[in-house]
Design a protein around this motif. Sequence first.
Motif, PDB file in Angstrom:
ATOM      1  N   LEU A 183       0.844  -1.340  -0.103  1.00  0.00           N
ATOM      2  CA  LEU A 183       0.058  -0.087   0.086  1.00  0.00           C
ATOM      3  C   LEU A 183       1.021   1.201   0.043  1.00  0.00           C
ATOM      4  O   LEU A 183       2.045   1.248   0.503  1.00  0.00           O
ATOM      5  CB  LEU A 183      -0.952   0.134   1.296  1.00  0.00           C
ATOM      6  N   ARG A 184       0.434   2.267  -0.554  1.00  0.00           N
ATOM      7  CA  ARG A 184       1.165   3.485  -0.538  1.00  0.00           C
ATOM      8  C   ARG A 184       0.971   4.602   0.489  1.00  0.00           C
ATOM      9  O   ARG A 184      -0.455   4.658   0.745  1.00  0.00           O
ATOM     10  CB  ARG A 184       0.804   4.182  -1.923  1.00  0.00           C
ATOM     11  N   GLU A 185       1.847   5.052   1.225  1.00  0.00           N
ATOM     12  CA  GLU A 185       1.516   5.857   2.570  1.00  0.00           C
ATOM     13  C   GLU A 185       1.253   7.348   1.939  1.00  0.00           C
ATOM     14  O   GLU A 185       2.058   7.649   0.979  1.00  0.00           O
ATOM     15  CB  GLU A 185       2.852   5.781   3.346  1.00  0.00           C
ATOM     16  N   VAL A 186       0.257   7.704   2.270  1.00  0.00           N
ATOM     17  CA  VAL A 186      -0.077   9.114   1.706  1.00  0.00           C
ATOM     18  C   VAL A 186      -0.087  10.244   2.533  1.00  0.00           C
ATOM     19  O   VAL A 186      -0.364  11.366   1.975  1.00  0.00           O
ATOM     20  CB  VAL A 186      -1.597   8.958   1.004  1.00  0.00           C
ATOM     21  N   GLY A 187       0.113   9.854   3.871  1.00  0.00           N
ATOM     22  CA  GLY A 187       0.327  11.100   4.705  1.00  0.00           C
ATOM     23  C   GLY A 187       0.073  10.618   6.197  1.00  0.00           C
ATOM     24  O   GLY A 187      -0.165   9.436   6.448  1.00  0.00           O
ATOM     25  N   ALA A 231      -2.954   4.379   0.813  1.00  0.00           N
ATOM     26  CA  ALA A 231      -3.848   4.095  -0.212  1.00  0.00           C
ATOM     27  C   ALA A 231      -3.448   2.922  -1.037  1.00  0.00           C
ATOM     28  O   ALA A 231      -2.462   2.262  -0.883  1.00  0.00           O
ATOM     29  CB  ALA A 231      -3.758   5.384  -0.961  1.00  0.00           C
ATOM     30  N   CYS A 232      -4.523   2.289  -1.718  1.00  0.00           N
ATOM     31  CA  CYS A 232      -4.484   1.285  -2.692  1.00  0.00           C
ATOM     32  C   CYS A 232      -3.971   1.625  -3.958  1.00  0.00           C
ATOM     33  O   CYS A 232      -4.901   2.463  -4.603  1.00  0.00           O
ATOM     34  CB  CYS A 232      -5.633   0.297  -2.472  1.00  0.00           C
ATOM     35  N   GLU A 233      -3.022   1.309  -4.565  1.00  0.00           N
ATOM     36  CA  GLU A 233      -2.721   1.489  -5.953  1.00  0.00           C
ATOM     37  C   GLU A 233      -3.883   1.309  -6.987  1.00  0.00           C
ATOM     38  O   GLU A 233      -4.488  -0.071  -6.725  1.00  0.00           O
ATOM     39  CB  GLU A 233      -1.409   0.892  -6.616  1.00  0.00           C
ATOM     40  N   ARG A 293     -10.483  12.771  -3.248  1.00  0.00           N
ATOM     41  CA  ARG A 293     -10.133  11.517  -3.819  1.00  0.00           C
ATOM     42  C   ARG A 293      -8.466  11.433  -4.200  1.00  0.00           C
ATOM     43  O   ARG A 293      -8.056  12.753  -4.464  1.00  0.00           O
ATOM     44  CB  ARG A 293     -10.885  11.509  -5.158  1.00  0.00           C
ATOM     45  N   GLY A 294      -7.925  10.376  -4.280  1.00  0.00           N
ATOM     46  CA  GLY A 294      -6.759  10.344  -4.561  1.00  0.00           C
ATOM     47  C   GLY A 294      -6.408  10.044  -6.189  1.00  0.00           C
ATOM     48  O   GLY A 294      -7.336   9.843  -6.861  1.00  0.00           O
ATOM     49  N   PRO A 295      -5.266   9.959  -6.627  1.00  0.00           N
ATOM     50  CA  PRO A 295      -4.962   9.740  -8.021  1.00  0.00           C
ATOM     51  C   PRO A 295      -5.274   8.286  -8.139  1.00  0.00           C
ATOM     52  O   PRO A 295      -5.203   7.439  -7.476  1.00  0.00           O
ATOM     53  CB  PRO A 295      -3.412   9.943  -8.187  1.00  0.00           C
ATOM     54  N   SER A 296      -6.017   7.793  -9.490  1.00  0.00           N
ATOM     55  CA  SER A 296      -6.297   6.525  -9.796  1.00  0.00           C
ATOM     56  C   SER A 296      -5.381   6.327 -11.101  1.00  0.00           C
ATOM     57  O   SER A 296      -5.041   7.287 -11.838  1.00  0.00           O
ATOM     58  CB  SER A 296      -7.564   6.378  -9.779  1.00  0.00           C
ATOM     59  N   ARG A 297      -5.276   5.022 -11.362  1.00  0.00           N
ATOM     60  CA  ARG A 297      -4.852   4.537 -12.734  1.00  0.00           C
ATOM     61  C   ARG A 297      -5.854   3.148 -12.942  1.00  0.00           C
ATOM     62  O   ARG A 297      -6.263   2.727 -12.178  1.00  0.00           O
ATOM     63  CB  ARG A 297      -3.413   4.265 -12.529  1.00  0.00           C
TER      64      ARG A 297
END
Length: 162
Positions: free
Chosen positions: A30-34, A43-45, A124-128
């Motif tokens: 998981l990506r640490e977002v803060g 967050a989850c990629e 919302r966070g970035p999505s791909r």
Amino acid sequence: MARVNEIRYVGYGVSDLAAERAFYRDVWKLREVGTQDDMVYFACEGHNEHHVVRLRQAEQQRIDVIALAAADRADVDALHDKVVAAGCKIIFDPQELQALGGGYGFRFFSPDGLPFEVSSDVARGPSRPRCRRRRSWRGFACSAASSASTPYWRGPTRPSCA
């Protein structure tokens, strides 16, 4: 009709924050977002939810909150009314949320005593695009474009998602 439309995140109290932080980052990827107020958010990629896990140091392991998403503020307010009518204990009424990602929501205890949050308007966070492999059964493709006898992949390993 007001309803919950997804699980937003789960907040945990953990006895070894450094170990849990490493686990979510290094093992689960998981990506640490803060961080905010001694809490760490992940967050989850591939998903545009601001965060899906929140960790904080605690003396004992526990679930701090199970956060659910509603479509908008009107749904949050309507769901709050339903929770009150059901006799649940309210932690706080609908308000602007101050946690990382913000939003509008309320918290309550379920009849079993579990802590829940219902919110909308969270950043919302970035999505791909997520890599979706074609569904297969026993190594054969399951799409209309291929026959049942066409192998999904050829060679010693499955193709990677690129």
